[in-house]
Scaffold this motif. Structure first.
Motif, PDB file in Angstrom:
ATOM      1  N   ASP A  85       0.832  -1.207   0.000  1.00 39.88           N
ATOM      2  CA  ASP A  85       0.000   0.000   0.000  1.00 39.88           C
ATOM      3  C   ASP A  85       0.868   1.259   0.000  1.00 39.88           C
ATOM      4  N   LEU A  86       1.933   1.245   0.790  1.00 43.92           N
ATOM      5  CA  LEU A  86       2.845   2.392   0.829  1.00 43.92           C
ATOM      6  C   LEU A  86       3.529   2.612  -0.520  1.00 43.92           C
ATOM      7  N   LEU A  90       3.080   5.894  -2.907  1.00 40.31           N
ATOM      8  CA  LEU A  90       4.213   6.673  -3.391  1.00 40.31           C
ATOM      9  C   LEU A  90       4.196   6.791  -4.915  1.00 40.31           C
ATOM     10  N   ILE A  91       3.932   5.700  -5.600  1.00 38.65           N
ATOM     11  CA  ILE A  91       3.858   5.734  -7.069  1.00 38.65           C
ATOM     12  C   ILE A  91       2.747   6.669  -7.527  1.00 38.65           C
ATOM     13  N   ASN A  92       1.585   6.575  -6.896  1.00 36.14           N
ATOM     14  CA  ASN A  92       0.471   7.453  -7.263  1.00 36.14           C
ATOM     15  C   ASN A  92       0.820   8.914  -7.002  1.00 36.14           C
ATOM     16  N   TYR A  93       1.502   9.176  -5.905  1.00 37.06           N
ATOM     17  CA  TYR A  93       1.923  10.541  -5.591  1.00 37.06           C
ATOM     18  C   TYR A  93       2.867  11.079  -6.669  1.00 37.06           C
ATOM     19  N   ILE A  94       3.861  10.286  -7.017  1.00 36.43           N
ATOM     20  CA  ILE A  94       4.831  10.704  -8.045  1.00 36.43           C
ATOM     21  C   ILE A  94       4.127  10.933  -9.374  1.00 36.43           C
ATOM     22  N   ASN A  95       3.234  10.034  -9.756  1.00 36.12           N
ATOM     23  CA  ASN A  95       2.501  10.184 -11.018  1.00 36.12           C
ATOM     24  C   ASN A  95       1.629  11.427 -11.013  1.00 36.12           C
TER      25      ASN A  95
END
Length: 99
Positions: A85-86, A90-95
């Motif tokens: 989940d973390l 993080l990936i969603n945040y960067i995207n």
């Protein structure tokens, strides 16, 4: 072609056609036929190949939009759900920052 992917991934892992055939419980000539593009692996074999090579079926079948290499993938099987989940967060945040 899937033939090229199978050959590339097999060689990358240092497996012979006979080695891969043993892992899949099929004949070496079946692996050879796949790599020559004469025949296609069954759905069950494709699933087994994804596990052996640690790649997605999309990568193996060349369905990914950008044809990322296996080096661009991350095997999350050893991570806990909280860790997964973390990572996804993080990936969603960067995207979202790229937009």
């Amino acid at each position: 072609m899937i033939a090229d992917r199978i050959r590339y991934l097999r060689n990358r892992q240092g497996l012979s056609q006979a080695d891969l055939a043993r892992l899949l419980n099929i004949t070496r000539s079946s692996v050879n036929a796949w790599e020559l593009g004469i025949s296609m692996p069954s759905t069950a074999s494709i699933i087994e190949l994804t596990h052996i090579f640690h790649v997605s079926a999309d990568y193996l079948l060349e369905l990914e939009k950008n044809n990322r290499s296996p080096k661009d993938t991350l095997d999350l099987t050893e991570f806990s759900q909280e860790e997964k989940d973390l990572i996804f967060h993080l990936i969603n945040y960067i995207n979202s920052r790229k937009s």
